[in-house]
Design a protein around this motif. Structure first.
Motif, PDB file in Angstrom:
ATOM      1  N   ALA A   1      27.484 -48.035   3.665  1.00 41.52           N
ATOM      2  CA  ALA A   1      28.243 -48.400   2.462  1.00 41.52           C
ATOM      3  C   ALA A   1      29.630 -48.966   2.799  1.00 41.52           C
ATOM      4  O   ALA A   1      30.274 -49.586   1.959  1.00 41.52           O
ATOM      5  CB  ALA A   1      28.353 -47.212   1.527  1.00 41.52           C
ATOM      6  N   LYS A   2      30.075 -48.746   4.050  1.00 43.37           N
ATOM      7  CA  LYS A   2      31.380 -49.295   4.452  1.00 43.37           C
ATOM      8  C   LYS A   2      31.271 -50.770   4.832  1.00 43.37           C
ATOM      9  O   LYS A   2      32.273 -51.460   4.970  1.00 43.37           O
ATOM     10  CB  LYS A   2      31.923 -48.527   5.667  1.00 43.37           C
ATOM     11  CG  LYS A   2      32.461 -47.157   5.308  1.00 43.37           C
ATOM     12  CD  LYS A   2      33.014 -46.471   6.532  1.00 43.37           C
ATOM     13  CE  LYS A   2      33.395 -45.039   6.201  1.00 43.37           C
ATOM     14  NZ  LYS A   2      33.465 -44.200   7.385  1.00 43.37           N
ATOM     15  N   PHE A   3      30.049 -51.287   5.008  1.00 43.57           N
ATOM     16  CA  PHE A   3      29.855 -52.685   5.394  1.00 43.57           C
ATOM     17  C   PHE A   3      30.274 -53.593   4.240  1.00 43.57           C
ATOM     18  O   PHE A   3      30.128 -53.226   3.070  1.00 43.57           O
ATOM     19  CB  PHE A   3      28.375 -52.949   5.718  1.00 43.57           C
ATOM     20  CG  PHE A   3      27.917 -52.395   7.050  1.00 43.57           C
ATOM     21  CD1 PHE A   3      28.401 -51.193   7.532  1.00 43.57           C
ATOM     22  CD2 PHE A   3      26.998 -53.083   7.814  1.00 43.57           C
ATOM     23  CE1 PHE A   3      27.976 -50.691   8.752  1.00 43.57           C
ATOM     24  CE2 PHE A   3      26.563 -52.596   9.035  1.00 43.57           C
ATOM     25  CZ  PHE A   3      27.055 -51.387   9.509  1.00 43.57           C
ATOM     26  N   PRO A   4      30.777 -54.827   4.566  1.00 47.44           N
ATOM     27  CA  PRO A   4      31.186 -55.728   3.490  1.00 47.44           C
ATOM     28  C   PRO A   4      30.017 -56.030   2.547  1.00 47.44           C
ATOM     29  O   PRO A   4      28.894 -56.240   3.021  1.00 47.44           O
ATOM     30  CB  PRO A   4      31.608 -57.012   4.240  1.00 47.44           C
ATOM     31  CG  PRO A   4      31.719 -56.649   5.660  1.00 47.44           C
ATOM     32  CD  PRO A   4      30.940 -55.405   5.890  1.00 47.44           C
ATOM     33  N   THR A   5      30.329 -56.061   1.295  1.00 46.82           N
ATOM     34  CA  THR A   5      29.407 -56.364   0.182  1.00 46.82           C
ATOM     35  C   THR A   5      28.258 -55.360   0.000  1.00 46.82           C
ATOM     36  O   THR A   5      27.406 -55.540  -0.854  1.00 46.82           O
ATOM     37  CB  THR A   5      28.773 -57.795   0.270  1.00 46.82           C
ATOM     38  OG1 THR A   5      27.767 -57.806   1.284  1.00 46.82           O
ATOM     39  CG2 THR A   5      29.786 -58.877   0.550  1.00 46.82           C
ATOM     40  N   ILE A   6      28.214 -54.300   0.797  1.00 42.51           N
ATOM     41  CA  ILE A   6      27.138 -53.315   0.657  1.00 42.51           C
ATOM     42  C   ILE A   6      27.641 -52.110  -0.141  1.00 42.51           C
ATOM     43  O   ILE A   6      28.566 -51.434   0.268  1.00 42.51           O
ATOM     44  CB  ILE A   6      26.639 -52.833   2.056  1.00 42.51           C
ATOM     45  CG1 ILE A   6      26.192 -54.017   2.933  1.00 42.51           C
ATOM     46  CG2 ILE A   6      25.520 -51.793   1.918  1.00 42.51           C
ATOM     47  CD1 ILE A   6      25.023 -54.809   2.397  1.00 42.51           C
ATOM     48  N   GLY A   7      27.000 -51.877  -1.264  1.00 47.49           N
ATOM     49  CA  GLY A   7      27.354 -50.705  -2.076  1.00 47.49           C
ATOM     50  C   GLY A   7      26.476 -49.532  -1.689  1.00 47.49           C
ATOM     51  O   GLY A   7      25.561 -49.686  -0.866  1.00 47.49           O
ATOM     52  N   PRO A   8      26.730 -48.352  -2.266  1.00 46.91           N
ATOM     53  CA  PRO A   8      25.939 -47.160  -1.909  1.00 46.91           C
ATOM     54  C   PRO A   8      24.435 -47.304  -2.176  1.00 46.91           C
ATOM     55  O   PRO A   8      23.628 -46.760  -1.424  1.00 46.91           O
ATOM     56  CB  PRO A   8      26.534 -46.047  -2.769  1.00 46.91           C
ATOM     57  CG  PRO A   8      27.585 -46.656  -3.599  1.00 46.91           C
ATOM     58  CD  PRO A   8      27.804 -48.062  -3.202  1.00 46.91           C
ATOM     59  N   LYS A   9      24.070 -48.085  -3.220  1.00 46.61           N
ATOM     60  CA  LYS A   9      22.635 -48.225  -3.526  1.00 46.61           C
ATOM     61  C   LYS A   9      21.912 -49.009  -2.431  1.00 46.61           C
ATOM     62  O   LYS A   9      20.827 -48.614  -1.977  1.00 46.61           O
ATOM     63  CB  LYS A   9      22.445 -48.939  -4.871  1.00 46.61           C
ATOM     64  CG  LYS A   9      22.577 -47.990  -6.025  1.00 46.61           C
ATOM     65  CD  LYS A   9      22.209 -48.682  -7.315  1.00 46.61           C
ATOM     66  CE  LYS A   9      22.493 -47.754  -8.478  1.00 46.61           C
ATOM     67  NZ  LYS A   9      22.527 -48.473  -9.738  1.00 46.61           N
TER      68      LYS A   9
ATOM     69  N   ASN B   1      24.941 -39.119   5.486  1.00 43.08           N
ATOM     70  CA  ASN B   1      25.891 -39.604   6.473  1.00 43.08           C
ATOM     71  C   ASN B   1      25.680 -41.078   6.783  1.00 43.08           C
ATOM     72  O   ASN B   1      26.618 -41.876   6.782  1.00 43.08           O
ATOM     73  CB  ASN B   1      25.741 -38.749   7.746  1.00 43.08           C
ATOM     74  CG  ASN B   1      26.808 -39.068   8.754  1.00 43.08           C
ATOM     75  OD1 ASN B   1      27.950 -39.324   8.388  1.00 43.08           O
ATOM     76  ND2 ASN B   1      26.423 -39.097  10.017  1.00 43.08           N
ATOM     77  N   LEU B   2      24.420 -41.472   7.005  1.00 42.35           N
ATOM     78  CA  LEU B   2      24.145 -42.879   7.328  1.00 42.35           C
ATOM     79  C   LEU B   2      24.389 -43.782   6.119  1.00 42.35           C
ATOM     80  O   LEU B   2      24.862 -44.905   6.274  1.00 42.35           O
ATOM     81  CB  LEU B   2      22.715 -43.041   7.878  1.00 42.35           C
ATOM     82  CG  LEU B   2      22.411 -44.384   8.537  1.00 42.35           C
ATOM     83  CD1 LEU B   2      23.398 -44.734   9.645  1.00 42.35           C
ATOM     84  CD2 LEU B   2      20.997 -44.394   9.099  1.00 42.35           C
ATOM     85  N   ILE B   3      24.102 -43.272   4.925  1.00 42.72           N
ATOM     86  CA  ILE B   3      24.401 -44.058   3.709  1.00 42.72           C
ATOM     87  C   ILE B   3      25.900 -44.354   3.650  1.00 42.72           C
ATOM     88  O   ILE B   3      26.317 -45.479   3.398  1.00 42.72           O
ATOM     89  CB  ILE B   3      23.942 -43.316   2.425  1.00 42.72           C
ATOM     90  CG1 ILE B   3      22.407 -43.281   2.361  1.00 42.72           C
ATOM     91  CG2 ILE B   3      24.505 -43.986   1.168  1.00 42.72           C
ATOM     92  CD1 ILE B   3      21.822 -42.479   1.200  1.00 42.72           C
ATOM     93  N   LYS B   4      26.695 -43.318   3.951  1.00 44.36           N
ATOM     94  CA  LYS B   4      28.154 -43.504   3.916  1.00 44.36           C
ATOM     95  C   LYS B   4      28.581 -44.573   4.918  1.00 44.36           C
ATOM     96  O   LYS B   4      29.476 -45.371   4.655  1.00 44.36           O
ATOM     97  CB  LYS B   4      28.856 -42.177   4.257  1.00 44.36           C
ATOM     98  CG  LYS B   4      29.079 -41.315   3.039  1.00 44.36           C
ATOM     99  CD  LYS B   4      29.923 -40.109   3.392  1.00 44.36           C
ATOM    100  CE  LYS B   4      29.749 -39.037   2.331  1.00 44.36           C
ATOM    101  NZ  LYS B   4      29.960 -37.688   2.871  1.00 44.36           N
ATOM    102  N   ILE B   5      27.948 -44.596   6.090  1.00 49.07           N
ATOM    103  CA  ILE B   5      28.295 -45.585   7.119  1.00 49.07           C
ATOM    104  C   ILE B   5      27.922 -46.997   6.658  1.00 49.07           C
ATOM    105  O   ILE B   5      28.741 -47.914   6.690  1.00 49.07           O
ATOM    106  CB  ILE B   5      27.619 -45.250   8.473  1.00 49.07           C
ATOM    107  CG1 ILE B   5      28.216 -43.957   9.031  1.00 49.07           C
ATOM    108  CG2 ILE B   5      27.778 -46.399   9.478  1.00 49.07           C
ATOM    109  CD1 ILE B   5      27.530 -43.423  10.270  1.00 49.07           C
TER     110      ILE B   5
END
Ligand SMILES: [Zn+2]
Length: 202
Positions: free
Chosen positions: A14-22, A8-12
């Protein structure tokens, strides 16, 4: 498989600009493992951010001063109130402020106009530009608008659109001189380049 709270927190993040899931996953594991930054610090900082910062009604910049009605730049009597520099986003404003040579005021447009599928963005930007037009008409102090929009394709599109929108305001409109490379952004330009682009505006 990751636990639901980690996912859940990864998904949150990952929505930030320039931040991918990794990178988002690295943030989450850092939070889980780091004693230096506790989750409580993060939660409190986010709460402070949302409760203490306000948007300046004149320039749309975020500020924290609870006494003044407008931000430190707009309420500074030493600033030149006859020039307004229009920027795409807050970070561009900060890049210009860092040069310490521009003494006028600002207006944060809040985005640029895409070449395609522009309807929704255009609506938001139109509302914002109307605020700027009202400010020009009400104060009578403003003599020049500098369009310091990034020279990307969308930025060029936005400059043309802004010129049309501001036509009726009967005011001098200038653009940054070349120096910021085509496709480049103010955010990544060095201070001398920004300074000369403003000074040699046309
Ligand atoms: Zn302001």
């Amino acid at each position: 498989m990751l636990s639901p709270s980690i996912e859940n927190l990864i998904k949150i993040f990952a929505k930030f600009p320039t931040i991918g899931p990794k990178t988002a996953a690295r943030f989450v594991f850092y939070l889980l493992q780091s004693p230096a930054l506790t989750s409580d610090d993060l939660i409190k900082s986010i709460q402070d951010l949302k409760t203490k910062t306000r948007t300046c009604p004149l320039c749309q910049r975020f500020f924290e001063n609870q006494i003044d009605k407008t931000c430190e730049i707009c309420s500074n009597t030493a600033r030149d109130k006859s020039i307004i520099c229009v920027v795409e986003k807050e970070i561009d404003l900060e890049a210009i402020e860092k040069t310490a040579t521009y003494k006028g005021l600002y207006f944060i447009l809040g985005g640029v106009l895409p070449v395609l599928k522009k309807e929704a963005v255009e609506q938001t930007l139109t509302t914002n530009v109307e605020k700027l037009c009202d400010r020009i008409k009400i104060t009578h102090e403003i003599k020049e608008i500098i369009l310091a929009i990034n020279p990307t394709m969308e930025g060029q599109n936005t400059i043309l659109w802004l010129k049309r929108k501001l036509e009726g305001c009967n005011i001098k409109i200038s653009c940054l001189a070349q120096g910021i490379p085509l496709g480049g952004e103010l955010e990544y330009a060095d201070e001398e380049t920004i300074e000369s682009a403003i000074q040699n505006r046309r």
